[in-house]
Write a protein that holds these residues in place. Structure first.
Motif, PDB file in Angstrom:
ATOM      1  N   UNK A 255       0.832  -1.206   0.000  1.00 58.09           N
ATOM      2  CA  UNK A 255       0.000   0.000   0.000  1.00 58.09           C
ATOM      3  C   UNK A 255       0.871   1.262   0.000  1.00 58.09           C
ATOM      4  N   UNK A 256       1.936   1.238   0.777  1.00 57.63           N
ATOM      5  CA  UNK A 256       2.823   2.398   0.835  1.00 57.63           C
ATOM      6  C   UNK A 256       3.434   2.681  -0.538  1.00 57.63           C
ATOM      7  N   UNK A 257       3.930   1.641  -1.194  1.00 59.70           N
ATOM      8  CA  UNK A 257       4.604   1.819  -2.478  1.00 59.70           C
ATOM      9  C   UNK A 257       3.630   2.130  -3.611  1.00 59.70           C
ATOM     10  N   UNK A 258       2.452   1.529  -3.569  1.00 63.21           N
ATOM     11  CA  UNK A 258       1.497   1.665  -4.678  1.00 63.21           C
ATOM     12  C   UNK A 258       0.624   2.915  -4.559  1.00 63.21           C
ATOM     13  N   UNK A 259       0.173   3.228  -3.348  1.00 66.39           N
ATOM     14  CA  UNK A 259      -0.821   4.286  -3.180  1.00 66.39           C
ATOM     15  C   UNK A 259      -0.357   5.420  -2.256  1.00 66.39           C
ATOM     16  N   UNK A 260       0.810   5.268  -1.631  1.00 61.27           N
ATOM     17  CA  UNK A 260       1.215   6.199  -0.599  1.00 61.27           C
ATOM     18  C   UNK A 260       1.676   7.550  -1.113  1.00 61.27           C
ATOM     19  N   UNK A 261       1.559   8.565  -0.255  1.00 62.34           N
ATOM     20  CA  UNK A 261       2.074   9.914  -0.507  1.00 62.34           C
ATOM     21  C   UNK A 261       2.285  10.586   0.846  1.00 62.34           C
ATOM     22  N   UNK A 262       3.233  11.522   0.862  1.00 65.92           N
ATOM     23  CA  UNK A 262       3.577  12.192   2.123  1.00 65.92           C
ATOM     24  C   UNK A 262       2.638  13.340   2.457  1.00 65.92           C
ATOM     25  N   UNK A 263       1.784  13.719   1.508  1.00 67.94           N
ATOM     26  CA  UNK A 263       0.782  14.762   1.760  1.00 67.94           C
ATOM     27  C   UNK A 263      -0.589  14.170   1.483  1.00 67.94           C
ATOM     28  N   UNK A 264      -1.444  14.140   2.499  1.00 66.64           N
ATOM     29  CA  UNK A 264      -2.755  13.516   2.376  1.00 66.64           C
ATOM     30  C   UNK A 264      -3.750  14.470   1.735  1.00 66.64           C
ATOM     31  N   UNK A 265      -4.569  13.920   0.871  1.00 62.53           N
ATOM     32  CA  UNK A 265      -5.661  14.672   0.278  1.00 62.53           C
ATOM     33  C   UNK A 265      -6.938  14.434   1.086  1.00 62.53           C
ATOM     34  N   UNK A 266      -7.815  15.431   1.086  1.00 63.25           N
ATOM     35  CA  UNK A 266      -9.088  15.242   1.769  1.00 63.25           C
ATOM     36  C   UNK A 266      -9.906  14.166   1.057  1.00 63.25           C
ATOM     37  N   UNK A 267     -10.583  13.359   1.855  1.00 60.62           N
ATOM     38  CA  UNK A 267     -11.388  12.280   1.286  1.00 60.62           C
ATOM     39  C   UNK A 267     -12.527  12.846   0.451  1.00 60.62           C
ATOM     40  N   UNK A 268     -12.692  12.282  -0.728  1.00 59.59           N
ATOM     41  CA  UNK A 268     -13.784  12.703  -1.591  1.00 59.59           C
ATOM     42  C   UNK A 268     -14.925  11.708  -1.497  1.00 59.59           C
ATOM     43  N   UNK A 269     -15.334  11.174  -2.651  1.00 63.07           N
ATOM     44  CA  UNK A 269     -16.381  10.161  -2.683  1.00 63.07           C
ATOM     45  C   UNK A 269     -15.929   8.943  -1.882  1.00 63.07           C
ATOM     46  N   UNK A 270     -16.744   8.477  -0.969  1.00 57.62           N
ATOM     47  CA  UNK A 270     -16.359   7.392  -0.063  1.00 57.62           C
ATOM     48  C   UNK A 270     -15.984   6.127  -0.814  1.00 57.62           C
ATOM     49  N   UNK A 271     -16.778   5.753  -1.802  1.00 56.08           N
ATOM     50  CA  UNK A 271     -16.509   4.520  -2.550  1.00 56.08           C
ATOM     51  C   UNK A 271     -15.190   4.625  -3.310  1.00 56.08           C
ATOM     52  N   UNK A 272     -14.940   5.778  -3.909  1.00 52.51           N
ATOM     53  CA  UNK A 272     -13.712   5.950  -4.686  1.00 52.51           C
ATOM     54  C   UNK A 272     -12.479   6.009  -3.806  1.00 52.51           C
ATOM     55  N   UNK A 273     -12.676   6.319  -2.532  1.00 53.08           N
ATOM     56  CA  UNK A 273     -11.555   6.456  -1.604  1.00 53.08           C
ATOM     57  C   UNK A 273     -11.054   5.113  -1.093  1.00 53.08           C
ATOM     58  N   UNK A 282      -5.964 -16.076   5.209  1.00 49.29           N
ATOM     59  CA  UNK A 282      -5.812 -16.457   3.795  1.00 49.29           C
ATOM     60  C   UNK A 282      -7.109 -16.218   3.022  1.00 49.29           C
ATOM     61  N   UNK A 283      -6.982 -15.502   1.918  1.00 50.17           N
ATOM     62  CA  UNK A 283      -8.134 -15.209   1.080  1.00 50.17           C
ATOM     63  C   UNK A 283      -8.994 -14.068   1.567  1.00 50.17           C
ATOM     64  N   UNK A 284      -8.691 -13.530   2.730  1.00 44.93           N
ATOM     65  CA  UNK A 284      -9.498 -12.423   3.275  1.00 44.93           C
ATOM     66  C   UNK A 284      -9.159 -11.120   2.549  1.00 44.93           C
ATOM     67  N   UNK A 285     -10.185 -10.339   2.234  1.00 46.44           N
ATOM     68  CA  UNK A 285     -10.000  -9.030   1.620  1.00 46.44           C
ATOM     69  C   UNK A 285     -10.539  -7.961   2.568  1.00 46.44           C
ATOM     70  N   UNK A 286      -9.893  -6.787   2.567  1.00 45.74           N
ATOM     71  CA  UNK A 286     -10.356  -5.710   3.422  1.00 45.74           C
ATOM     72  C   UNK A 286     -10.339  -4.399   2.653  1.00 45.74           C
ATOM     73  N   UNK A 287     -11.144  -3.452   3.101  1.00 44.55           N
ATOM     74  CA  UNK A 287     -11.236  -2.143   2.471  1.00 44.55           C
ATOM     75  C   UNK A 287     -10.384  -1.145   3.269  1.00 44.55           C
ATOM     76  N   UNK A 288      -9.471  -0.478   2.573  1.00 49.55           N
ATOM     77  CA  UNK A 288      -8.568   0.485   3.194  1.00 49.55           C
ATOM     78  C   UNK A 288      -8.886   1.874   2.654  1.00 49.55           C
ATOM     79  N   UNK A 289      -8.996   2.856   3.542  1.00 49.57           N
ATOM     80  CA  UNK A 289      -9.239   4.239   3.120  1.00 49.57           C
ATOM     81  C   UNK A 289      -7.937   4.845   2.585  1.00 49.57           C
ATOM     82  N   UNK A 290      -7.985   5.281   1.335  1.00 52.62           N
ATOM     83  CA  UNK A 290      -6.811   5.899   0.704  1.00 52.62           C
ATOM     84  C   UNK A 290      -6.399   7.161   1.450  1.00 52.62           C
ATOM     85  N   UNK A 291      -7.353   7.987   1.815  1.00 53.18           N
ATOM     86  CA  UNK A 291      -7.032   9.229   2.506  1.00 53.18           C
ATOM     87  C   UNK A 291      -6.457   8.951   3.894  1.00 53.18           C
ATOM     88  N   UNK A 292      -6.985   7.940   4.601  1.00 54.74           N
ATOM     89  CA  UNK A 292      -6.458   7.601   5.917  1.00 54.74           C
ATOM     90  C   UNK A 292      -5.034   7.044   5.789  1.00 54.74           C
TER      91      UNK A 292
END
Length: 415
Positions: A255-273, A282-292
């Motif tokens: 997540x750090x390498x693919x989506x990370x940034x040192x300056x956070x943007x305000x969360x927009x549309x919840x689904x898109x975030x 094993x096999x478990x998937x979870x939803x991570x907030x991009x802005x968080x």
């Protein structure tokens, strides 16, 4: 144009990188082979398990040998870690010749005098670096040899480390089948790779952020004036994600390498975030907030920058560094880290990458390899003098050897 085959080994907290290259007198590096392997047995730059460290170093060396076709016998090795510290010291001598012409011997005596400092038995001198000379009260002299004077003073920067930490590093490299040409402070090596002479003359801070530590060096008037190691690095960013977002370590690193940034943007549309990522089961998937995710990274980035700023203040050169900060090391590839630092410190900030590379350069022309490339350039500048000194390569790192190494450098590189 003369060239030599030189090997550099960067033994870091997250990776061991061995580089074999032909280095020209002009400074151009022609890369013949690179051996990269995950690091084991190290914590914040210090060997904590010799067997694991030996295996990682040996694997890296073997990969570089296979790719380059060169049998590695000796190498320049980077040293860092939380045990590193430094101080400035001045040595003074009278010029003994009848004509009062300053010679190499006078300079060496002045440097030896600067080394007469109280130091605990558990610490060892790694580098004694002359910063500037004073002849009969005239300051700012870079090369006093051949000048006339009655009194010679030298300002030196002395880098020390814990004896056991240094010896464990030496043992690990030796047991991997490689003798050590010289131990080189990682910030000095990185500076060889990413700083220009103009940077050092004007005043610049080099910040090398690795996996476990942040190495800092302040250069002023062409010389090094302050060095320090802060025990925080890229791994701390990943660990923060693990703790706050409750993800496995490998998912946090992704997540750090693919989506990370040192300056956070305000969360927009919840689904898109939301980012879908692997969970603990094993096999478990979870939803991570991009802005968080980026809020976590920004908080850690701000804390690291504050520690860097504190070291700049401690150097006494705050506000006197027109070349600003040059960032290098793997962790500075976090997008917008340089922008955040520029906003917080109000000085120029740029990312430094190794330049003037040939051969297999496309694999190492990025910030994570600054130390490895710098070790090659350090070896090209100082290596011949090291081989002219008595004793085996690793024997030159016993207590008190820094002065002998300096005398060899002096003989080789000053007229």
């Amino acid at each position: 144009m003369a060239q030599r085959t030189i090997v550099g080994i960067d033994v870091g907290t997250t990776k061991v990188c061995t580089i074999v290259a032909q280095v020209h007198d002009s400074g151009r590096v022609n890369v013949l082979g690179v051996g990269l392997t995950p690091s084991k047995g190290l914590d914040k730059g210090v060997v904590v398990n010799i067997d694991d460290a030996v295996n990682a170093i040996a694997t890296s060396v073997e990969k570089a040998e296979r790719l380059s076709g060169y049998r590695i016998g000796t190498a320049f090795v980077g040293v860092s870690g939380r045990h590193i510290s430094s101080l400035n010291s001045r040595g003074v001598v009278a010029v003994g010749r009848g004509d009062h012409e300053i010679t190499r011997n006078d300079v060496a005596r002045a440097v030896e005098n600067a080394q007469t400092i109280a130091m605990p038995n558990q610490r060892e001198i790694i580098h004694v670096i002359p910063r500037a000379y004073v002849v009969d009260g005239h300051e700012g002299i870079r090369d006093p040899i051949g000048m006339s004077g009655f009194r010679l003073e030298v300002e030196t920067h002395i880098v020390t480390g814990e004896v056991m930490a240094i010896q464990n590093l030496i043992k690990s490299v030796q047991r991997a089948g490689v003798e050590i040409d010289d131990l080189v402070l990682q910030t000095l090596a990185s500076g060889e790779a990413v700083l220009t002479p103009d940077d050092k003359d004007r005043g610049v801070v080099l910040v090398d952020i690795g996996g476990g530590t942040t190495d800092i060096a302040v250069f002023v008037d062409g010389g090094i004036w302050h060095t320090s190691v802060v025990p925080v690095g890229g791994n701390h960013f990943t660990n923060d994600i693990v703790v706050v977002l409750k993800t496995p370590h490998n998912t946090a690193e992704y997540l750090k390498l693919k989506y990370g940034a040192a300056i956070a943007q305000e969360a927009g549309d919840t689904a898109a975030d939301l980012i879908e990522a692997e969970g603990f089961a094993p096999g478990e998937r979870q939803q991570i907030s991009h802005s968080l995710l980026n809020q976590v990274l920004q908080a850690r980035a701000e804390e690291v920058i504050e520690q860097i700023y504190n070291e700049i203040r401690r150097s006494g050169y705050e506000g006197l560094l027109p070349a600003g900060v040059v960032l290098t090391g793997g962790a500075v590839q976090l997008p917008r880290f340089d922008e955040l630092m520029r906003d917080m410190l109000g000085i120029p900030v740029r990312v430094g990458t190794p330049a003037d590379l040939g051969g297999l350069s496309d694999s190492i022309d990025t910030p994570p390899y600054a130390t490895g490339v710098g070790l090659l350039r350090w070896g090209a500048r100082h290596g011949l003098a090291m081989h002219n000194l008595p004793g085996g390569p690793s024997e030159r790192h016993n207590m008190g050897s820094a002065y002998e190494r300096f005398k060899g450098w002096l003989k080789e590189f000053l007229p």
